[in-house]
Design a protein around this motif. Structure first.
Motif, PDB file in Angstrom:
ATOM      1  N   UNK A 314      30.061  84.929  -6.438  1.00 15.07           N
ATOM      2  CA  UNK A 314      30.153  85.278  -7.605  1.00 15.07           C
ATOM      3  C   UNK A 314      28.977  85.446  -8.245  1.00 15.07           C
ATOM      4  N   UNK A 315      28.131  84.192  -8.223  1.00 16.86           N
ATOM      5  CA  UNK A 315      26.507  84.216  -8.687  1.00 16.86           C
ATOM      6  C   UNK A 315      25.912  85.274  -8.213  1.00 16.86           C
ATOM      7  N   UNK A 316      25.868  85.382  -6.848  1.00  9.15           N
ATOM      8  CA  UNK A 316      25.191  86.303  -6.071  1.00  9.15           C
ATOM      9  C   UNK A 316      25.425  87.609  -6.503  1.00  9.15           C
ATOM     10  N   UNK A 317      26.783  87.921  -6.726  1.00  5.76           N
ATOM     11  CA  UNK A 317      27.170  89.331  -7.464  1.00  5.76           C
ATOM     12  C   UNK A 317      26.416  89.491  -8.623  1.00  5.76           C
ATOM     13  N   UNK A 318      26.655  88.609  -9.565  1.00  6.84           N
ATOM     14  CA  UNK A 318      26.095  88.697 -10.769  1.00  6.84           C
ATOM     15  C   UNK A 318      24.439  88.791 -10.684  1.00  6.84           C
ATOM     16  N   UNK A 319      23.814  88.181  -9.800  1.00  9.09           N
ATOM     17  CA  UNK A 319      22.455  88.595  -9.905  1.00  9.09           C
ATOM     18  C   UNK A 319      22.220  90.023  -9.499  1.00  9.09           C
ATOM     19  N   UNK A 320      23.002  90.506  -8.551  1.00 12.25           N
ATOM     20  CA  UNK A 320      22.831  91.921  -8.351  1.00 12.25           C
ATOM     21  C   UNK A 320      23.127  92.829  -9.564  1.00 12.25           C
ATOM     22  N   UNK A 321      24.017  92.398 -10.243  1.00 12.38           N
ATOM     23  CA  UNK A 321      24.307  93.144 -11.660  1.00 12.38           C
ATOM     24  C   UNK A 321      23.133  92.989 -12.270  1.00 12.38           C
TER      25      UNK A 321
END
Length: 361
Positions: A314-321
């Motif tokens: 999840x944090x990786x996806x948030x980083x991309x966002x």
């Protein structure tokens, strides 16, 4: 962009990733359920990314000073570098506060905008005015430290001269270290202590290390400069407080910074497109990420049942966002606001010529 700047952008990329994952996987473990595991202790030293930012700032400070005609033109460059992005990101954070109320700082108030817009810590404002404030985001503290550093460097450089910058930064670093040690020994806990601590003088060893490595790239260091460097390195290591894991982290970022201009393989790695990209968006990403990151994770934990192992993603996806948001801010919106402010300053002061911003720091 020259190779030296490319490597520094890569270093900024490393720094922001360290800070981001520190906040995602360690800093808020008391609130976020899935990171209450020993596995994520690996990320506990990610806060050292801020120290890496400080060293980079120290390294580039002479570049900007040497290309400024006065303290005013220097501070104008620094303000135009910091304020537009702070303005944009603060508006985004404030406007989205009602949707992301799980932020560690809670629902934002209008008064929370004052420290960020002025680059003065809330502790310092409270000390001089008695007015209680808090930062819109806790991570803004490093911007207050940076801005104070710029003011001091500009004052010394243009009043006393370039050769006095290093000795005075060193003196501030060492003196503040002993003052803070004394405060700890005698148990001082007051507005004075918090105001002094908010100035960030204890971090000036990191600024000094960055400065001295820039000087080293120009010429051989004098014996006195080598002694000052050794003392600052020792003080920096002291802040590990006997924790061998933190000590290893401090040594690692010092070695990384010291090696950035020497080893071809490392230079190539730091000049990679991915790290340079994160370096490019590092400022808006740094300003935006902490509170919104925590709030999004808490929302997902509350609304969805996801195994802890998969929550790692999840944090990786948030980083991309956040990177998708930060890129247009850094590429288009920030420069447009900077240009607008520069034109307003020209009209307001009726200047025929305003110093050009030759570097992106």
């Amino acid at each position: 962009m020259n190779s030296r700047m490319l490597q520094l952008d890569g270093l900024r990329g490393v720094a922001i990733l360290l800070v981001f994952f520190y906040h995602a996987f360690y800093r808020w473990s008391d609130r976020i359920k899935f990171i209450n595991e020993d596995f994520y202790d690996f990320f506990s030293i990610g806060y050292l990314g801020v120290n890496l930012f400080f060293m980079i700032s120290g390294y580039v400070i002479f570049l900007t000073l040497d290309n400024s005609k006065s303290a005013l033109s220097f501070m104008l460059k620094r303000w135009l570098r910091l304020f537009p992005c702070m303005l944009i990101c603060s508006i985004i954070i404030f406007a989205s506060g009602i949707f992301f109320w799980e932020r560690p700082s809670g629902m934002p108030m209008v008064s929370d905008l004052i420290p960020g817009f002025s680059f003065i810590s809330p502790e310092l404002i409270n000390f001089f005015t008695g007015y209680e404030l808090k930062s819109l985001e806790g991570s803004f503290w490093s911007l207050y430290v940076e801005f104070t550093f710029y003011v001091i460097c500009a004052s010394v450089y243009f009043i006393l001269g370039r050769r006095f910058v290093l000795p005075i930064i060193f003196t501030i670093a060492v003196t503040s270290f002993f003052i803070l040690v004394l405060f700890k020994i005698i148990g001082v806990s007051s507005k004075l202590f918090y105001a002094f601590n908010s100035l960030g003088f204890k971090h000036y060893c990191w600024f000094f290390i960055g400065c001295i490595f820039y000087i080293k790239s120009e010429r051989l260091l004098e014996r006195s400069e080598k002694v000052m460097l050794c003392i600052c390195l020792i003080i920096s290591l002291f802040f590990s407080k006997g924790d061998y894991y933190t000590l290893l982290g401090i040594i690692s970022i010092l070695l990384l910074f010291a090696s950035v201009l020497k080893f071809p393989f490392l230079i190539e790695c730091l000049s990679s497109r991915l790290l340079v990209f994160f370096g490019f968006v590092s400022y808006p990403l740094y300003l935006l990420h902490e509170g919104l990151l925590v709030s999004i994770i808490l929302k997902v934990e509350r609304l969805l049942v996801i195994p802890a192992f998969f929550m790692f993603v999840l944090p990786i996806l948030i980083l991309v966002f956040f990177s998708v948001i930060a890129y247009p801010i850094a590429k288009f919106i920030e420069p447009s606001i900077k240009k607008l402010l520069l034109n307003l300053i020209k009209k307001a002061t009726k200047l025929n010529k305003v110093p050009k911003l030759r570097f992106r720091f």
